[in-house]
Motif scaffolding. Structure first.
Motif, PDB file in Angstrom:
ATOM      1  N   ASN A   2       2.845  -4.393  -2.535  1.00 50.32           N
ATOM      2  CA  ASN A   2       3.197  -3.207  -3.806  1.00 50.32           C
ATOM      3  C   ASN A   2       4.711  -2.944  -3.680  1.00 50.32           C
TER       4      ASN A   2
ATOM      5  N   LEU B 130       5.939  -1.231  -6.039  1.00 51.48           N
ATOM      6  CA  LEU B 130       6.170  -0.208  -7.316  1.00 51.48           C
ATOM      7  C   LEU B 130       7.023   0.970  -6.455  1.00 51.48           C
TER       8      LEU B 130
ATOM      9  N   LEU C 265      -2.230   1.722  -6.793  1.00 47.00           N
ATOM     10  CA  LEU C 265      -2.377   0.424  -7.248  1.00 47.00           C
ATOM     11  C   LEU C 265      -3.862  -0.327  -6.752  1.00 47.00           C
TER      12      LEU C 265
ATOM     13  N   ASN D 263      -6.497  -1.142  -2.171  1.00 46.49           N
ATOM     14  CA  ASN D 263      -5.523  -0.429  -2.593  1.00 46.49           C
ATOM     15  C   ASN D 263      -4.280  -0.170  -1.687  1.00 46.49           C
TER      16      ASN D 263
ATOM     17  N   ALA E 243      -5.231  -6.414 -11.249  1.00 51.21           N
ATOM     18  CA  ALA E 243      -4.547  -5.283 -10.882  1.00 51.21           C
ATOM     19  C   ALA E 243      -4.591  -4.002 -12.039  1.00 51.21           C
TER      20      ALA E 243
ATOM     21  N   TRP F 190      -2.722   0.013 -12.234  1.00 53.03           N
ATOM     22  CA  TRP F 190      -2.045   1.021 -11.703  1.00 53.03           C
ATOM     23  C   TRP F 190      -1.710   1.878 -12.989  1.00 53.03           C
TER      24      TRP F 190
ATOM     25  N   VAL G  38       4.390  -7.096  -7.044  1.00 54.96           N
ATOM     26  CA  VAL G  38       4.118  -5.913  -8.191  1.00 54.96           C
ATOM     27  C   VAL G  38       5.052  -5.027  -8.200  1.00 54.96           C
TER      28      VAL G  38
ATOM     29  N   TRP H 220       2.957  -6.173 -17.334  1.00 51.82           N
ATOM     30  CA  TRP H 220       1.782  -5.412 -17.431  1.00 51.82           C
ATOM     31  C   TRP H 220       1.279  -5.162 -18.889  1.00 51.82           C
TER      32      TRP H 220
END
Length: 129
Positions: free
Chosen positions: A37, A39, A47, A58, A79, A81, A106, A126
């Motif tokens: 992750n 992000l 997520l 998660n 996925a 988010w 991600v 995405w």
């Protein structure tokens, strides 16, 4: 009589040896999926990741989703988010075959793929409603 028993034993031994070798060669090898992750910290929302039949995970920012799968065909992952979502091939034989570990990152602008966790290529973006 004894030579017949040895011959029968030897024949059965060879039969089961080749049967087990063929079965071993035909079974898929395990592949490790490491999805990180990456992000941004400052964005609200968790997520949610899932590959194959595994339960949803998660991972927090900076954490990894690690799973081992025996694959011989594509493996779907999903996925979500915030308002973004994606379903992608976490494993494709043509792209990933022969590699024991598949790395994914991600990020805010999409999903990046690597075989060494150093050289990344964005392969998915995405989607939204």
């Amino acid at each position: 009589m004894a030579s017949q028993n040895y011959f029968t034993f030897f024949t059965l031994y060879l039969f089961f040896y080749f049967l087990s070798t063929t079965t071993t060669l035909a079974s898929p090898k395990p592949v490790i999926f490491d999805i990180r992750n990456d992000l941004p910290n400052n964005v609200v929302g968790n997520l949610a990741l899932r590959c194959g039949q595994d339960p949803t995970s998660n991972p927090k920012v900076g954490e990894h989703y690690n799973r081992t799968f025996k694959v011989d065909q594509s493996l779907d992952c999903t996925a979500q988010w915030t308002r973004f979502f994606l379903t992608w091939d976490g494993y494709q034989e043509k792209r990933d075959g022969g590699h024991s570990t598949i790395y994914w990152s991600v990020r805010k602008d999409g999903f990046y793929h690597s075989f060494d966790a150093s050289n990344w290529k964005r392969v998915e973006t995405w989607g939204t409603d």
